[in-house]
Design an enzyme around this catalytic site. Structure first.
Site, PDB file in Angstrom:
ATOM      1  N   HIS A  98       0.856  -1.195   0.000  1.00  0.00           N
ATOM      2  CA  HIS A  98       0.000   0.000   0.000  1.00  0.00           C
ATOM      3  C   HIS A  98       0.895   1.249   0.000  1.00  0.00           C
ATOM      4  CE1 HIS A  98      -3.861   2.040   0.413  1.00  0.00           C
ATOM      5  NE2 HIS A  98      -3.150   2.962   1.051  1.00  0.00           N
ATOM      6  N   ALA A  99       0.647   2.139  -0.939  1.00  0.00           N
ATOM      7  CA  ALA A  99       1.533   3.288  -1.129  1.00  0.00           C
ATOM      8  C   ALA A  99       1.600   4.166   0.122  1.00  0.00           C
ATOM      9  CB  ALA A  99       1.032   4.118  -2.310  1.00  0.00           C
ATOM     10  N   HIS A 118       0.648  11.811  -5.683  1.00  0.00           N
ATOM     11  CA  HIS A 118       0.037  11.869  -4.356  1.00  0.00           C
ATOM     12  C   HIS A 118       1.108  11.684  -3.273  1.00  0.00           C
ATOM     13  CE1 HIS A 118      -3.169  11.052  -1.325  1.00  0.00           C
ATOM     14  NE2 HIS A 118      -2.240  10.266  -0.812  1.00  0.00           N
ATOM     15  N   GLU A 119       1.904  10.657  -3.429  1.00  0.00           N
ATOM     16  CA  GLU A 119       2.926  10.356  -2.400  1.00  0.00           C
ATOM     17  C   GLU A 119       3.997  11.439  -2.360  1.00  0.00           C
ATOM     18  OE1 GLU A 119       2.248   8.270  -0.254  1.00  0.00           O
ATOM     19  OE2 GLU A 119       0.622   7.300  -1.331  1.00  0.00           O
ATOM     20  N   HIS A 176       3.101  14.289  -0.245  1.00  0.00           N
ATOM     21  CA  HIS A 176       3.384  14.078   1.183  1.00  0.00           C
ATOM     22  C   HIS A 176       4.842  14.433   1.486  1.00  0.00           C
ATOM     23  CE1 HIS A 176      -0.417  12.299   2.228  1.00  0.00           C
ATOM     24  NE2 HIS A 176      -0.257  11.195   1.540  1.00  0.00           N
ATOM     25  N   GLU A 180      -3.318  14.971   2.431  1.00  0.00           N
ATOM     26  CA  GLU A 180      -3.792  14.084   1.357  1.00  0.00           C
ATOM     27  C   GLU A 180      -4.098  14.844   0.071  1.00  0.00           C
ATOM     28  OE1 GLU A 180      -3.408  11.054   1.662  1.00  0.00           O
ATOM     29  OE2 GLU A 180      -3.075  10.982   3.821  1.00  0.00           O
ATOM     30  N   HIS A 195      -6.920   0.616   5.482  1.00  0.00           N
ATOM     31  CA  HIS A 195      -6.903   1.602   6.573  1.00  0.00           C
ATOM     32  C   HIS A 195      -7.565   1.116   7.856  1.00  0.00           C
ATOM     33  CE1 HIS A 195      -6.164   3.578   2.778  1.00  0.00           C
ATOM     34  NE2 HIS A 195      -5.643   4.610   3.407  1.00  0.00           N
ATOM     35  N   TYR A 243      -9.400  11.700   3.481  1.00  0.00           N
ATOM     36  CA  TYR A 243      -9.466  11.568   2.020  1.00  0.00           C
ATOM     37  C   TYR A 243     -10.722  12.232   1.473  1.00  0.00           C
ATOM     38  CZ  TYR A 243      -5.895   8.094   3.035  1.00  0.00           C
ATOM     39  OH  TYR A 243      -4.764   7.468   3.492  1.00  0.00           O
TER      40      TYR A 243
HETATM   41  O1  X8Z Z   1      -4.303   5.349   0.977  1.00  0.00           O
HETATM   42  C1  X8Z Z   1      -4.230   6.182   0.093  1.00  0.00           C
HETATM   43  C2  X8Z Z   1      -2.877   6.684  -0.387  1.00  0.00           C
HETATM   44  C3  X8Z Z   1      -1.870   6.719   0.696  1.00  0.00           C
HETATM   45  S1  X8Z Z   1      -2.182   7.952   1.864  1.00  0.00           S
HETATM   46  C4  X8Z Z   1      -2.368   5.790  -1.481  1.00  0.00           C
HETATM   47  N1  X8Z Z   1      -5.356   6.634  -0.510  1.00  0.00           N
HETATM   48  C5  X8Z Z   1      -6.675   6.164  -0.126  1.00  0.00           C
HETATM   49  C6  X8Z Z   1      -6.878   4.713  -0.493  1.00  0.00           C
HETATM   50  O2  X8Z Z   1      -6.088   4.166  -1.261  1.00  0.00           O
HETATM   51  O3  X8Z Z   1      -7.853   4.116  -0.026  1.00  0.00           O
HETATM   52  C7  X8Z Z   1      -5.419   7.643  -1.548  1.00  0.00           C
HETATM   53  C8  X8Z Z   1      -6.861   7.763  -1.912  1.00  0.00           C
HETATM   54  C9  X8Z Z   1      -7.634   7.040  -0.864  1.00  0.00           C
HETATM   55 ZN    ZN Z   2      -1.826   9.876   1.149  1.00  0.00          ZN
END
Ligand code: X8Z
Ligand code: ZN
Length: 607
Positions: free
Chosen positions: A348-349, A378-379, A382, A406, A506, A516
């Site tokens: 997960h990024a 996106h990354e 951060h 975010e 998450h 988000y």
């Molecule tokens: O978790 C993330 C990022 C890392 S903060 C890749 N996002 C959420 C997800 O993937 O569920 C970005 C958009 C929503």
């Molecule tokens: Zn993020």
């Protein structure tokens, strides 16, 4: 995910001893006289110093545990997590001693930040802190190493996502949708235990439950925050409903009634994404007929022979074009760009600043496609944010609110327009304005489709934390929200032996999710303001701030504030507005909304 100070603060043993001495000293002095402003300043100095060091130590352990998952790295990380949690909790509880001292706004804000810093506080108790850390580490490892085998063919999450993206085998998608969700039932009882420990921790800090703690981080009351989220949702809901209606009709045309009925909720396995949270992958099935020559960014990346590192370099160049300094050499040496073949990692990024100065890194398993090109921006957002506020005291080393963190990289990705792609040589010529609907549709499938999901994940958690949803109803509560807000339905019956919330990163990762939703609203506000600074005239979706130093300067100044001021001040510095304002996202998509409304004229919308 970016690194949250207190989630990740850690304290080595040597420093832990020092801390106890100082803590005891403080306790002794407390019995002698009421605390003074000078005491508070000394306390903050100590907290900032200790937490900064602790955070760095934790950062190394957590990086190891995320990029080299085995029992040893988990051991080290768990221990570090326990230490940092206890340290932060103990300091946070001491902060209350200064409640009646007349402090200046900055010191008061730092004390508040200390109390609100932990997402999952434990009680001040070795055993409970250890258990909390242990559960967190176990659930994350379960998630990251999850796979599903169909006979001899095994799929990791990345491989499953590829099948969803392709969308040509609904039966297999259904199988994988169910298969991936085998990852989470083992988390179910752990999650309930984790919630009950952290709820005790939140109570000790003066909050009724963790949900109230989470909602109290926004420079307004917890109730106001929840109400504001709902208010924003109601402004964008007509857009979501119009998109839902069109997408359902088109999917029905393509897959037939047996897979996607022409009314009611859309089956969750057919929207191009494991969680049906963004729908960009169904673009080809739902795009406007009048769009003739829409380009495919995935194809452009592959045709240009761009490898993963080149994709990141391209992202970095956008930031440097705005006037940001290039990433440090160590970024390129220490980041994880691709999934290693020889070990288990978390894919997960996420973006890290391990030493809180300039040890910036991203951790991804990049695929050469448009989705990951966006995620790279996106990354990097951060990372550039983390660096921009590194001059702030550690307690202010975060974004104005978590939505800002975010939104930052996403704002840059909004500037990845056709004209920008032409400028960097990826696209030959800019498509005519008549093709804009296609671009807007692609954006809407990513950003508008996401909104109800972004809203409901924490609605579920808030109810779980308050006890409104009991462990016996975890899955029922989850699907009620999914059906109500997203208008989707599970492709097979679900029950309480499932734990579908846990199959989303998450939840085991304990990362709050409202951020988000906020980011998706805010990024359009930021984009509108920056395009104005850049002097751009025309439709917002055509604006790119690439190369614009004035826009970069504006952004950088806001980022440098960290969390030192209420987020409304940061918002004002950037946009001139003090509130969340969904009119920017609504205006951006206005041409698409008119088009959708026409398409939907003779359709029965809703679910
Ligand atoms: O978790 C993330 C990022 C890392 S903060 C890749 N996002 C959420 C997800 O993937 O569920 C970005 C958009 C929503
Ligand atoms: Zn993020």
């Amino acid at each position: 995910m970016f690194r949250f100070m207190f989630n990740l603060f850690v304290l080595p043993v040597v420093l832990a001893i020092t801390f106890h001495v100082l803590y005891n000293d403080y306790q002794k002095s407390k019995t002698q006289a009421p605390p003074s402003v000078a005491d508070a300043k000394a306390f903050l100095q100590e907290v900032n110093t200790m937490l900064a060091k602790a955070s760095e130590d934790y950062g190394h352990a957590a990086w190891l545990a995320a990029t080299y998952i085995n029992s040893d790295s988990q051991y080290v990380e768990t221990k570090a997590a326990k230490e940092i949690t206890l340290l932060a909790v103990r300091y946070a509880r001491q902060a209350a001693k200064f409640d009646d001292v007349a402090l200046d706004a900055s010191d008061r804000r730092q004390l508040d930040a200390l109390k609100l810093g932990l997402s999952f506080p434990s009680p001040d108790d070795e055993q409970q802190a250890t258990r909390l850390a242990d559960i967190g580490s176990k659930m994350q490892a379960l998630y990251s190493t999850g796979q599903y085998c169909d006979g001899d063919t095994c799929y990791n999450l990345g491989q499953m996502s590829d099948v969803f993206a392709k969308g040509d085998d609904p039966e297999l998608m259904k199988k994988l949708w169910v298969g991936w969700r085998q990852v989470s039932p083992p988390m179910r009882s752990m999650y309930a235990e984790q919630v009950s420990i952290a709820n005790r921790g939140a109570k000790d800090l003066g909050y009724p439950d963790i949900g109230v703690l989470w909602r109290s981080k926004y420079d307004m009351s917890a109730e106001q925050f929840a109400a504001d989220m709902d208010k924003q949702w109601h402004k964008v809901k007509p857009l979501y409903e119009a998109l839902h209606c069109h997408v359902r009709a088109k999917l029905n045309e393509h897959y037939g009634d047996a897979v996607v009925p022409n009314s009611g909720k859309i089956p969750a396995h057919i929207l191009g994404n494991m969680w049906a949270q963004s729908w960009g992958n169904v673009y080809d099935l739902v795009k406007p007929d009048e769009v003739k020559q829409s380009y495919d960014l995935t194809q452009l990346i592959q045709q240009a022979d761009m490898d993963e590192q080149a994709m990141v370099k391209t992202g970095e160049r956008f930031f440097t074009s705005l006037g940001f300094a290039p990433l440090p050499e160590t970024f390129w040496q220490r980041s994880q760009f691709v999934r290693p073949r020889d070990r288990q990692v978390s894919c997960h990024a996420s973006a890290w600043n391990v030493d809180n100065v300039d040890d910036l890194r991203i951790k991804m398993c990049i695929k050469r496609n448009a989705e990951d090109f966006n995620t790279i921006h996106h990354e990097l957002g951060h990372n550039f944010y983390q660096r921009a506020y590194n001059q702030q005291p550690p307690l202010f080393q975060s974004s104005a609110n978590d939505g800002f963190h975010e939104a930052l990289g996403d704002v840059i990705a909004l500037s990845v327009t056709p004209s920008y792609l032409v400028q960097i040589g990826l696209l030959e010529q800019e498509p005519p304005a008549s093709e804009d609907l296609g671009f807007l549709m692609q954006q809407a499938l990513e950003k508008i489709a996401f909104l109800p999901f972004g809203l409901l994940v924490d609605k579920w958690r808030w109810q779980v934390f308050s006890g409104e949803i009991s462990p016996a109803d975890y899955n029922k509560g989850w699907w009620q929200l999914r059906e109500h807000y997203q208008g989707i339905t599970p492709p097979v019956e679900r029950g309480e032996s499932d734990f579908d919330a846990g199959a989303k990163y998450h939840i085991p990762g304990n990362t709050p999710y409202s951020r988000y939703f906020l980011a998706h609203i805010q990024q359009y506000q930021f984009h509108r303001a920056l395009c104005e600074v850049a002097g751009f005239q025309g439709a917002l979706h055509r604006c790119s701030i690439y190369n614009n130093k004035a826009a970069g300067e504006k952004l950088k100044n806001m980022m440098a504030m960290g969390s030192s001021r209420p987020w409304q001040d940061a918002m004002e510095a950037l946009t001139g507005q003090r509130d969340l304002d969904a009119s920017a996202i609504v205006d951006y998509f206005a041409p698409l909304k008119s088009w959708l409304d026409k398409q939907n004229q003779n359709r029965q919308c809703g679910w």
